[in-house]
Design an enzyme around this catalytic site. Structure first.
Site, short mmCIF file in Angstrom:
data_model
loop_
_atom_site.label_atom_id
_atom_site.label_comp_id
_atom_site.label_asym_id
_atom_site.label_seq_id
_atom_site.Cartn_x
_atom_site.Cartn_y
_atom_site.Cartn_z
CB THR A 120 -0.84 -0.33 1.32
OG1 THR A 120 -1.46 -1.27 1.33
CG2 THR A 120 -1.92 0.88 1.79
CD GLU A 145 -4.87 -8.70 -1.88
OE1 GLU A 145 -3.86 -9.08 -3.26
OE2 GLU A 145 -5.37 -9.41 -1.56
CB CYS A 254 -4.57 -2.31 6.74
SG CYS A 254 -3.51 -3.77 5.81
CE LYS A 257 0.03 -0.23 6.36
NZ LYS A 257 -0.44 0.28 5.28
N1 NAD Z 1 -1.38 -6.99 6.70
C1 NAD Z 1 -2.86 -7.28 5.73
O1 NAD Z 1 -3.61 -6.89 6.33
C2 NAD Z 1 -2.30 -6.49 4.43
C3 NAD Z 1 -3.45 -6.45 3.63
C4 NAD Z 1 -3.43 -5.26 2.18
C5 NAD Z 1 -2.37 -4.42 2.04
N2 NAD Z 1 -1.83 -5.11 3.10
C6 NAD Z 1 -0.27 -4.05 2.32
O2 NAD Z 1 1.14 -5.12 2.02
C7 NAD Z 1 1.95 -4.34 2.59
C8 NAD Z 1 2.73 -5.62 3.29
O3 NAD Z 1 2.09 -5.66 4.59
P1 NAD Z 1 2.68 -6.82 5.65
O4 NAD Z 1 1.60 -7.05 7.07
O5 NAD Z 1 2.21 -8.11 4.26
O6 NAD Z 1 3.87 -6.71 5.79
P2 NAD Z 1 4.92 -7.31 6.96
O7 NAD Z 1 6.02 -5.99 7.64
O8 NAD Z 1 4.23 -8.53 7.56
O9 NAD Z 1 5.91 -8.27 5.86
C9 NAD Z 1 6.79 -7.69 5.58
C10 NAD Z 1 7.99 -8.03 4.70
O10 NAD Z 1 8.75 -7.98 3.80
C11 NAD Z 1 9.94 -8.28 4.20
N3 NAD Z 1 11.47 -7.09 3.35
C12 NAD Z 1 10.79 -6.04 3.53
N4 NAD Z 1 12.11 -5.67 2.75
C13 NAD Z 1 12.66 -7.19 2.18
C14 NAD Z 1 13.60 -7.16 1.37
N5 NAD Z 1 14.48 -6.13 0.18
N6 NAD Z 1 13.61 -7.52 1.19
C15 NAD Z 1 13.05 -9.14 1.28
N7 NAD Z 1 11.99 -9.28 2.40
C16 NAD Z 1 12.00 -7.72 2.38
C17 NAD Z 1 10.18 -7.75 5.85
O11 NAD Z 1 11.48 -8.32 6.85
C18 NAD Z 1 9.02 -8.45 6.11
O12 NAD Z 1 8.69 -10.13 6.76
C19 NAD Z 1 1.66 -3.42 3.01
O13 NAD Z 1 2.19 -2.34 2.69
C20 NAD Z 1 0.91 -3.11 3.38
O14 NAD Z 1 -0.38 -2.45 3.68
C21 NAD Z 1 -1.51 -5.56 3.80
#
Ligand code: NAD
Length: 441
Positions: A120, A145, A254, A257
């Site tokens: 996002t 997503e 989500c 933030k």
């Molecule tokens: N969690 C939700 O329900 C949800 C739903 C829709 C959208 N989103 C969006 O999706 C995105 C991800 O959310 P999330 O909750 O999965 O995040 P998260 O923080 O749980 O996971 C992100 C992962 O990316 C890894 N990472 C970061 N940089 C990296 C790199 N260069 N190489 C390899 N790994 C790397 C981190 O170590 C972490 O494990 C965010 O932007 C969030 O706003 C989240």
């Protein structure tokens, strides 16, 4: 297709497993060594219903690596999908450093893969990324997503819609190959519109929750039942029941933030957002309302009270505590001097102490409520809803106050018990005229 999914959090791991189930060959890229080790053992580092079972089922089609470059050299990917975090920065704006680093890395890969960004990000981010990496432009898509934690796999596999922002028409076909079983509407637009669609969706959901909480404030008086009011409102097909639920406010990973990030973006662009600002304000007040109820009902003895907090998760079906209201409420009770015991069926006493130093962590529900003056319910755990409340009432000390922060306790389980029951907005136990009267201390 051969797909690398960069970032194996809630979204990335769900995506990796779902796309493997759909027949793709997937490599999950995770830079956090502990998360990576867990994944390499075949275990899910985040809790999501069904994920461990489905991960085991696709074990031959998903591998995990620490970085994308070496894996791409060995066997090039068709698509690099980016699902890294965009946490809030100090001003509320989204911290884009993980996205920028991941795109930078993907832009250097040869032969050049398609790059699909799912994190996002605020409107204009994709434009800035392709300005910095012009070679990406025609191979880039922004595809937000919309999954919910708790139903993430189903949401990924059968989404209500797919939104995709592209610069070149060829990316439409790439997205269609990425989601082969797609039967939902697909909105193809510009990347800034796709970015705004994600924020607008989350802001609307947040607004529904704050609206429900504001209505609950208005319904906090004898003779009104907020449950009935919102049930009646939600049956209107133009409105619907989803997210029309009063409680402690939105506290998932989500909505807090994303509302803050859009509000910051609006300030930076000089656009007033009174509705969004009010949504955020109502939400920020909501956890404090339950602390105020305790303070108001316990009176002068509040600071000497024993308070049992039941549940610290925002939702039972997710272990994501990043913005859980418990993180605000419990420190506030402790700062006021109350003795706080905490129980959550998903957290060990050690885990509770790590999260909330100074609380009394409890092994079970009866121990937590024993001799407590007040109970505060923060999570709608079935163990709490279905507990023997007659037995729990007998264990409590005066004034036997129960503050139901999630409006989840069942009226027929608590009606008639010697408890002083308070909820978010009044709820009438059916057949009674008002929640049970306070017993005499
Ligand atoms: N969690 C939700 O329900 C949800 C739903 C829709 C959208 N989103 C969006 O999706 C995105 C991800 O959310 P999330 O909750 O999965 O995040 P998260 O923080 O749980 O996971 C992100 C992962 O990316 C890894 N990472 C970061 N940089 C990296 C790199 N260069 N190489 C390899 N790994 C790397 C981190 O170590 C972490 O494990 C965010 O932007 C969030 O706003 C989240």
């Amino acid at each position: 297709m051969r797909i690398a999914v960069v970032g194996q959090g809630y979204v990335g791991l769900t995506g990796a497993v779902s796309m493997a189930l759909q027949g793709h060959q997937v490599t999950g890229v995770e830079r956090d060594p502990e998360r990576l080790r867990t994944l390499e053992r075949g275990e899910a580092p985040v809790y999501e219903p069904g994920l461990p079972e489905q991960l085991a089922q696709v074990s031959g089609r998903v591998t995990f690596v620490p970085e994308v470059v070496a894996a791409h050299k060995r066997f090039p990917f068709d698509v690099v999908m980016i699902t890294v975090g965009t946490p809030p920065g100090p001003t509320g704006a989204a911290d884009l450093s993980q996205v920028q680093a991941a795109v930078e890395e993907a832009s250097g890969l040869l032969p050049a893969p398609y790059v699909v960004l799912k994190s996002t990000v605020p409107p204009g981010t994709s434009d800035a990324l392709v300005r910095a990496h012009p070679e990406l432009r025609d191979r880039f898509a922004y595809n937000p997503e919309f999954l919910n934690q708790g139903s993430a796999l189903t949401d990924w596999l059968a989404p209500a819609r797919v939104v995709v922002g592209v610069y070149a028409e060829e990316m439409r076909a790439v997205i269609q190959r990425l989601y082969p079983q797609l039967s939902c509407p697909m909105v193809v637009t510009t990347p800034p519109s796709a970015e705004m669609t994600k924020y607008a969706s989350n802001v609307f959901l947040a607004t529904k929750i704050s609206f429900a909480n504001e209505m609950a404030r208005l319904c906090d008086r004898p003779g009104m039942d907020i449950d009935d009011v919102l049930r009646g409102v939600g049956f209107d097909p133009r409105i619907g029941h989803a997210f029309l639920q009063p409680g402690l406010g939105y506290g998932d990973s989500c909505l807090p933030k994303d509302t803050a990030a859009l509000a910051r973006w609006a300030v930076d662009h000089g656009v007033p957002t009174p509705l969004l600002d009010a949504t955020i304000k109502v939400n920020a007040e909501q956890p404090r309302i339950v602390a105020a109820m305790l303070r108001e009902t316990l009176g002068e003895s509040f600071a000497r009270s024993r308070i049992a907090v039941l549940g610290v998760r925002y939702e039972p079906w997710s272990d994501d505590l990043r913005a859980a209201p418990s993180l605000t409420v419990i420190p506030e009770l402790m700062a006021a001097g109350a003795s706080v015991r905490v129980w959550d069926p998903a957290l060990s006493p050690d885990g509770l102490t790590d999260l909330f130093p100074g609380v009394i962590p409890c092994e079970d529900l009866p121990t937590a409520v024993h001799d407590a003056n007040a109970v505060l319910v923060l999570t709608e755990w079935p163990d709490i809803i279905e507990a023997d409340w007659a037995d729990l009432a007998g264990r409590l000390a005066a004034p036997r106050l129960v503050v139901d922060g999630k409006n989840c306790l069942l009226p027929d389980r608590i009606t008639g018990l010697p408890l002083l029951y308070r909820s978010i907005g009044s709820r009438l136990p059916h057949g009674a005229t008002h929640p049970s009267p306070a017993p005499q201390p």
